[in-house]
Design a protein around this motif. Structure first.
Motif, short mmCIF file in Angstrom:
data_model
loop_
_atom_site.label_atom_id
_atom_site.label_comp_id
_atom_site.label_asym_id
_atom_site.label_seq_id
_atom_site.Cartn_x
_atom_site.Cartn_y
_atom_site.Cartn_z
N PRO A 12 0.81 -1.22 0.00
CA PRO A 12 0.00 0.00 0.00
C PRO A 12 0.84 1.26 0.00
CG PRO A 12 -0.13 -1.15 2.11
CD PRO A 12 0.52 -2.08 1.16
N GLU A 13 2.00 1.23 0.68
CA GLU A 13 2.86 2.43 0.68
C GLU A 13 3.39 2.72 -0.71
OE1 GLU A 13 3.22 -0.13 2.73
OE2 GLU A 13 2.61 0.72 4.67
N ALA A 14 3.79 1.65 -1.42
CA ALA A 14 4.29 1.83 -2.79
C ALA A 14 3.18 2.32 -3.71
CB ALA A 14 4.86 0.51 -3.31
N LEU A 15 1.97 1.81 -3.50
CA LEU A 15 0.85 2.26 -4.32
C LEU A 15 0.55 3.73 -4.08
CD1 LEU A 15 -1.48 1.76 -6.25
CD2 LEU A 15 -2.86 1.01 -4.30
N ALA A 16 0.60 4.16 -2.82
CA ALA A 16 0.35 5.57 -2.50
C ALA A 16 1.39 6.46 -3.17
CB ALA A 16 0.36 5.77 -0.98
N ARG A 17 2.65 6.01 -3.16
CA ARG A 17 3.70 6.80 -3.82
C ARG A 17 3.47 6.86 -5.32
NH1 ARG A 17 7.03 3.99 -0.10
NH2 ARG A 17 7.63 2.47 -1.71
N ALA A 18 3.07 5.72 -5.89
CA ALA A 18 2.81 5.69 -7.33
C ALA A 18 1.60 6.55 -7.68
CB ALA A 18 2.57 4.24 -7.78
N LYS A 20 0.58 9.25 -6.12
CA LYS A 20 0.96 10.67 -6.04
C LYS A 20 1.82 11.07 -7.24
CE LYS A 20 0.54 10.83 -1.03
NZ LYS A 20 1.22 10.96 0.27
N ALA A 21 2.68 10.16 -7.66
CA ALA A 21 3.49 10.45 -8.85
C ALA A 21 2.61 10.56 -10.09
CB ALA A 21 4.54 9.35 -9.05
N ARG A 22 1.61 9.68 -10.17
CA ARG A 22 0.69 9.75 -11.30
C ARG A 22 -0.13 11.02 -11.27
NH1 ARG A 22 0.15 6.60 -16.06
NH2 ARG A 22 -1.83 7.23 -16.97
N ALA A 23 -0.55 11.43 -10.05
CA ALA A 23 -1.32 12.67 -9.92
C ALA A 23 -0.51 13.87 -10.39
CB ALA A 23 -1.75 12.86 -8.46
N GLU A 24 0.77 13.88 -10.06
CA GLU A 24 1.63 14.97 -10.52
C GLU A 24 1.79 14.95 -12.04
OE1 GLU A 24 6.07 16.89 -9.72
OE2 GLU A 24 5.53 14.97 -8.80
N ALA A 25 1.93 13.74 -12.58
CA ALA A 25 2.06 13.61 -14.03
C ALA A 25 0.80 14.06 -14.75
CB ALA A 25 2.38 12.16 -14.39
N GLU A 26 -0.36 13.88 -14.11
CA GLU A 26 -1.63 14.32 -14.69
C GLU A 26 -1.80 15.83 -14.61
OE1 GLU A 26 -3.88 12.98 -16.41
OE2 GLU A 26 -3.60 10.82 -16.19
N GLY A 27 -0.97 16.50 -13.80
CA GLY A 27 -1.04 17.96 -13.71
C GLY A 27 -1.52 18.50 -12.39
N PHE A 28 -1.85 17.64 -11.44
CA PHE A 28 -2.25 18.13 -10.13
C PHE A 28 -1.04 18.69 -9.39
CE2 PHE A 28 -5.77 15.07 -10.85
CZ PHE A 28 -6.84 15.94 -10.62
N SER A 29 -1.28 19.70 -8.57
CA SER A 29 -0.20 20.36 -7.84
C SER A 29 0.11 19.69 -6.50
CB SER A 29 -0.54 21.83 -7.60
OG SER A 29 -0.73 22.50 -8.82
N ALA A 30 -0.86 18.98 -5.94
CA ALA A 30 -0.64 18.31 -4.67
C ALA A 30 -1.64 17.17 -4.53
CB ALA A 30 -0.79 19.28 -3.50
N CYS A 31 -1.25 16.16 -3.75
CA CYS A 31 -2.10 14.99 -3.52
C CYS A 31 -1.86 14.50 -2.10
CB CYS A 31 -1.75 13.89 -4.53
SG CYS A 31 -2.61 12.31 -4.26
N GLY A 32 -2.93 14.22 -1.38
CA GLY A 32 -2.82 13.71 -0.02
C GLY A 32 -3.94 12.72 0.25
N ILE A 33 -3.77 11.92 1.27
CA ILE A 33 -4.73 10.85 1.57
C ILE A 33 -5.16 10.92 3.02
CG2 ILE A 33 -5.10 8.35 1.58
CD1 ILE A 33 -2.74 8.21 -0.48
N CYS A 34 -6.45 10.74 3.26
CA CYS A 34 -6.97 10.69 4.62
C CYS A 34 -8.06 9.63 4.71
CB CYS A 34 -7.52 12.05 5.07
SG CYS A 34 -9.00 12.59 4.19
N ALA A 35 -8.53 9.37 5.91
CA ALA A 35 -9.62 8.43 6.13
C ALA A 35 -10.95 9.16 5.94
CB ALA A 35 -9.55 7.86 7.54
N PRO A 36 -12.00 8.46 5.52
CA PRO A 36 -13.31 9.11 5.36
C PRO A 36 -13.83 9.74 6.64
CG PRO A 36 -13.29 6.97 4.26
CD PRO A 36 -12.03 7.06 5.07
#
Length: 358
Positions: A12-18, A20-36
């Motif tokens: 899951p840690e590697a997926l989260a890193r991937a 965020k990298a994909r989000a940056e590649a798509e053009g987003f400026s920041a990405c973060g994760i939280c619980a509902p």
């Protein structure tokens, strides 16, 4: 061959890193994760806001408050919320238009393509990638669903809600949109961001209508963005003069924030201001009929308020201009078929005649 779900289950840690990298590649400026359920106090804060009537005519906030107050209630199957920021930092002084009384000031975010369309398309692409990698279920949201984006974004570490109640971040400033991806994946959480406003009250003091009864508390009924976009019918006469030439939204509290010196540069050309929406002439806007309004604002967030509410705002701006050349325009609006526009035109006519008599 990769089996859907294997990546997420094994790392899951590697997926989260991937992700965020994909989000940056798509053009987003920041990405973060939280619980509902990361913001349990959100429901009580929303209830207090609604009970005080600070939401004005926005009945939809109360009607869907049981979902808005809890991301977990909106989609019980969700295990993680991915929050994303899309910057639209202006290239010029956003308040320059407010100093040109014969022109209309349109909020920076609405001068380009409708952000709902732009951000949602990007979110869907990112979501499709996530589904392809993991086989997980997702739902994407951009502003229109009952999601408390700002508290969730703070919980995901993107920034904090400032005293103006908008989100701002150390590396973002406060010129950005928020999008959310709810997913059934159980992803590692980011650390929540703490408030860094300190003793600053620049945003509170800049508000033309004194819409902040206290820091971190907004009375929407006095907010120019609410009055020009959400409020139906005539605006309180005591507030009209304070609108100035703001005809759709207001950027004052955002523009004066000192954290904007760290603002991230906008990356999406579709969100850049269209020349015809950058301080347009009030006289030309006042002449718009419904077809002309729809043509001018095709693809813009402005289109959703309709011609009559928009021209009502234009009439107030004309009345505040003190420009005698706009008197015939105001007089014509006073004869408009729409009663609210006609009343605004009569008000503007009286204001300009009084100014001419001074």
């Amino acid at each position: 061959m990769k089996t859907p779900g294997t990546t997420a289950a094994a790392a899951p840690e590697a997926l989260a890193r991937a992700l965020k990298a994909r989000a940056e590649a798509e053009g987003f400026s920041a990405c973060g994760i939280c619980a509902p359920d990361a913001v349990p106090e959100a429901a009580d804060r929303l209830s207090a806001f609604l009970a005080a009537g600070l939401h004005g005519q926005m009945a939809w906030m109360a009607e869907r408050s049981h979902w808005r107050g809890s991301a977990a209630a909106l989609w019980p199957a969700a295990r993680s919320v991915v929050m994303l920021a899309e910057t639209y930092t202006p290239e010029v002084d956003p308040l320059e238009a407010t100093r040109r009384p014969d022109r209309g000031a349109i909020s920076v975010y609405a001068r380009g393509r409708d952000y709902h369309d732009v951000v949602k398309a990007r979110l869907k692409r990112l979501g499709r990638w996530l589904v392809g990698e993991t086989g997980a279920e997702i739902k994407v949201f951009v502003d229109t669903a009952p999601v408390m984006e700002k508290p969730l974004a703070q919980a995901a570490g993107l920034g904090w809600q400032g005293k103006h109640t908008n989100l701002l971040g150390r590396g973002l400033g406060n010129w950005f949109f928020l999008g959310a991806i709810f997913t059934t994946l159980d992803l590692p959480r980011d650390a929540a961001e703490a408030s860094r406003c300190g003793s600053c009250r620049a945003c509170l003091d800049a508000c033309p209508t004194a819409a902040f009864p206290a820091p971190y508390r907004l009375d929407a009924r006095r907010c120019i963005s609410y009055l020009t976009i959400e409020h139906d019918g005539p605006v309180d006469p005591d507030l009209r003069a304070r609108l100035g030439n703001r005809i759709y939204g207001c950027d004052d509290c955002l523009a004066v924030c000192p954290w904007n010196k760290f603002a991230a540069e906008a990356r999406e050309v579709k969100l850049a201001a269209r020349p015809e929406l950058d301080a347009p002439r009030l006289a030309e806007l006042a002449a718009l009929d419904d077809a002309g309004f729809r043509a001018l604002f095709s693809g813009s967030a402005v289109k959703r308020i309709g011609r009559n509410r928009f021209v009502r705002n234009v009439a107030y701006a004309i009345g505040n201009s003190r420009d005698p050349a706009l008197l015939p325009v105001a007089e014509r609006l006073a004869r408009d078929p729409d009663a609210t526009v006609a009343e605004a035109g009569a008000w503007a006519t009286a204001r300009l005649r009084a100014a001419a008599a001074d």
